[in-house]
Design a protein around this motif. Sequence first.
Motif, PDB file in Angstrom:
ATOM      1  N   LEU A  27      -1.681  -7.227  -4.798  1.00  0.00           N
ATOM      2  CA  LEU A  27      -0.695  -7.099  -3.743  1.00  0.00           C
ATOM      3  C   LEU A  27      -0.242  -8.506  -3.357  1.00  0.00           C
ATOM      4  CD1 LEU A  27      -2.406  -4.295  -1.661  1.00  0.00           C
ATOM      5  CD2 LEU A  27      -0.473  -4.077  -3.219  1.00  0.00           C
ATOM      6  N   LEU A  28       1.030  -8.765  -3.561  1.00  0.00           N
ATOM      7  CA  LEU A  28       1.566 -10.096  -3.321  1.00  0.00           C
ATOM      8  C   LEU A  28       1.872 -10.311  -1.845  1.00  0.00           C
ATOM      9  CD1 LEU A  28       4.077 -10.215  -6.320  1.00  0.00           C
ATOM     10  CD2 LEU A  28       1.728 -11.075  -6.237  1.00  0.00           C
ATOM     11  N   HIS A  29       1.798 -11.550  -1.429  1.00  0.00           N
ATOM     12  CA  HIS A  29       2.191 -11.952  -0.081  1.00  0.00           C
ATOM     13  C   HIS A  29       3.562 -12.612  -0.173  1.00  0.00           C
ATOM     14  CE1 HIS A  29      -1.679 -11.378   2.111  1.00  0.00           C
ATOM     15  NE2 HIS A  29      -2.114 -11.329   0.867  1.00  0.00           N
ATOM     16  N   TYR A  36       1.435  -8.226   4.727  1.00  0.00           N
ATOM     17  CA  TYR A  36       1.668  -8.975   3.494  1.00  0.00           C
ATOM     18  C   TYR A  36       2.808  -9.970   3.594  1.00  0.00           C
ATOM     19  CZ  TYR A  36      -1.944  -6.302   1.283  1.00  0.00           C
ATOM     20  OH  TYR A  36      -3.168  -5.767   0.978  1.00  0.00           O
ATOM     21  N   CYS A  37       3.435 -10.048   4.762  1.00  0.00           N
ATOM     22  CA  CYS A  37       4.407 -11.107   4.999  1.00  0.00           C
ATOM     23  C   CYS A  37       3.722 -12.211   5.788  1.00  0.00           C
ATOM     24  CB  CYS A  37       5.616 -10.575   5.785  1.00  0.00           C
ATOM     25  SG  CYS A  37       6.737  -9.591   4.784  1.00  0.00           S
ATOM     26  N   GLU A  38       4.163 -13.431   5.551  1.00  0.00           N
ATOM     27  CA  GLU A  38       3.570 -14.593   6.219  1.00  0.00           C
ATOM     28  C   GLU A  38       4.681 -15.482   6.764  1.00  0.00           C
ATOM     29  OE1 GLU A  38       1.566 -16.284   2.835  1.00  0.00           O
ATOM     30  OE2 GLU A  38      -0.177 -14.986   3.070  1.00  0.00           O
ATOM     31  N   LEU A  40      10.084 -12.726  11.393  1.00  0.00           N
ATOM     32  CA  LEU A  40      11.350 -11.994  11.352  1.00  0.00           C
ATOM     33  C   LEU A  40      11.162 -10.510  11.641  1.00  0.00           C
ATOM     34  CD1 LEU A  40      14.427 -12.069  10.566  1.00  0.00           C
ATOM     35  CD2 LEU A  40      13.674 -11.526   8.228  1.00  0.00           C
ATOM     36  N   ILE A  41      10.069  -9.913  11.157  1.00  0.00           N
ATOM     37  CA  ILE A  41       9.899  -8.458  11.270  1.00  0.00           C
ATOM     38  C   ILE A  41       8.860  -8.026  12.296  1.00  0.00           C
ATOM     39  CG2 ILE A  41      10.686  -8.065   8.900  1.00  0.00           C
ATOM     40  CD1 ILE A  41       7.694  -7.649   8.139  1.00  0.00           C
TER      41      ILE A  41
END
Length: 137
Positions: free
Chosen positions: A56-58, A94-96, A102-103
Motif C-alpha cells: 500500500l503506497l503512501h 495513506y496520504c502524508e 488537503l483532505i
Amino acid sequence: MNIPDQYESVNRPPYTEPHIPQQRNTHDQSSANVESLLGNMASMLQDGIDRPRPELLHFSGIETEYVRFITNFNLNIDRRVHDTSTKLSYLVQYCEGDARELIMHCTMLPPDEGYKEACDLLRKTYGRPMLVARKYS
C-alpha cells in the motif's frame, strides 16, 4: 356379553406391518458436502497466506506519484472495502504532508460526501496529466 371373534374380524381391517419409509443416508451426503466445503475454504486460505501482501503506497503530494498512488489505492482499498467511512479513513492514513492536509477536513463531512470530496480534491490538485507530462519533457 361376549362378542364372537368372527364379528371382530369382519369389522377390523387385517393387521399389516406399519410402513416405515426408508431413510436415505443424508448424513453421508451432508458429510461429503461439508468436507468439500472445508477443503475449498482451506485451499482459499492457503492461497491467501502464500500470496504476498500488496504494497500500500503512501502519497505525500508529489504530482508525478499521484497516478501510481491512486491506482494502487483503488485496487487495494476502494474495490475491496465497501464502507465509505473506512475508505476515507484509509485515504487519510495513506496520504502524508500537504496531501493529508488537503483532505483532512473531509472527515468532518458525512462519510459518502467526505470520501467523494477527498477523492475529488486529490484528483483536481494532483491529477493533472499535462503538468506531469511537462515535468518529464
